[in-house]
Write an enzyme that holds these catalytic residues in place. Structure first.
Site, PDB file in Angstrom:
ATOM      1  CB  SER A 260      -0.948  -0.049   1.205  1.00 50.20           C
ATOM      2  OG  SER A 260      -2.011   0.862   1.053  1.00 50.20           O
TER       3      SER A 260
ATOM      4  CG  HIS B 107      -5.767  -2.730   1.293  1.00 54.08           C
ATOM      5  ND1 HIS B 107      -5.236  -2.385   0.057  1.00 54.08           N
ATOM      6  CD2 HIS B 107      -5.042  -2.020   2.215  1.00 54.08           C
ATOM      7  CE1 HIS B 107      -4.251  -1.507   0.215  1.00 54.08           C
ATOM      8  NE2 HIS B 107      -4.115  -1.278   1.509  1.00 54.08           N
TER       9      HIS B 107
END
Length: 285
Positions: free
Chosen positions: A109, A245
């Site tokens: 990320s 995620h």
């Protein structure tokens, strides 16, 4: 002024990178020789210790060093960085000034963007890594297409909802006001770095890149991942896993097997290229 970047050795007790202290010395044991150092860079709102579950599945001959960005963990209460340029002014020297000859970089990320910029700087110094792994992030030049608004400007309630949506945070933690205040503060500062990031064009990398993602990750859809091919002249591989995620923490063992295989392949390619260069030099000598 932002606090010093801390590098945590996940193979032993936490310590600042560069302070050589062997964990088994007092027992007279000899550690296996390190064949590769892997730097791990965490996601927005995260910390270096979040990589501990993955480090358990890396080879014993690897040294796993997790980079802890300012404004959290041991440096909580100190100011965070305001943008990527300021962050890199702290991260690059902390990592690269002491980096060994054989190393790899992985980021998830926010960590993927930091890892990419770190490798750009490493290559500018002529000391690039053997491999770059990026996870859960659009290609840097596609980030603006993916982010239509500044999430760091969201109100507290929306950021808490965002944490719930992504998963990865135990619900009981989201019920403790002081804990939520801390998490929102750290997350907001990290999102400011991501959401104000502007990719500056330059030479593509020469480092092999592996791109990892979850098939249900709302922050890294497939159409925004393909652009990683444009960021390096070396081979690029893609790996898609079940999950959102934080998919990698749902499959730590198999994820690490895939990561290790890609790093090993990159090392083999580097070694082969070095042999060819040496043979070519000898043939012309």
């Amino acid at each position: 002024m932002p606090s010093q970047v801390i590098i945590r050795d996940l193979g032993s007790r936490s310590r600042r990178y560069g302070n050589e202290e062997h964990r088994n010395r007092e027992h007279g044991n000899r550690e296996p020789e390190t064949e590769l150092t892997c730097f791990l860079i965490h996601h927005s709102g995260g910390s270096a210790t979040g990589y501990a579950p993955l480090a358990e599945h890396l080879p014993p001959t690897w040294r796993a060093l997790a980079v802890e960005l300012p404004g959290r963990g041991a440096s909580v209460g100190e100011s965070a960085c305001g943008d990527m340029a300021e962050l890199m002014a702290h991260v690059a020297p902390a990592v690269l000034d002491n980096a060994p000859d054989r190393y790899a970089v992985f980021g998830h990320s926010l960590g993927a963007l930091v890892a990419y910029e770190l490798v750009r700087e490493a290559e500018r110094r002529g000391a690039g890594p053997a491999w770059l792994g990026v996870s859960g992030s659009p290609a840097p030049h596609r980030l603006r297409d993916r982010l239509p608004e500044r999430r760091d400007l969201w109100p507290r309630e929306r950021l808490v909802a965002f944490l719930r949506e992504l998963g990865g945070t135990p619900e009981e933690m989201l019920e403790i006001p002081d804990v939520v205040d801390y998490m929102v503060t750290v997350l907001r500062a990290d999102l400011r770095i991501v959401d104000t990031y502007e990719h500056i064009e330059g030479p593509p990398l020469s480092t092999p890149v592996s791109v990892f993602s979850g098939d249900a990750d709302p922050l890294a859809e497939h159409e925004f991942l393909n652009g990683w091919r444009e960021r390096t002249l070396a081979p690029v591989s893609f790996h898609i896993w079940p999950g959102g995620h934080f998919y990698l923490f749902d499959h730590p063992e198999s994820f690490c097997k895939s990561l290790v295989a890609d790093v090993s392949s990159a090392l083999s390619g580097t070694q082969a290229a070095a042999r060819e260069e040496m043979e070519d030099a000898e043939s012309h000598g």
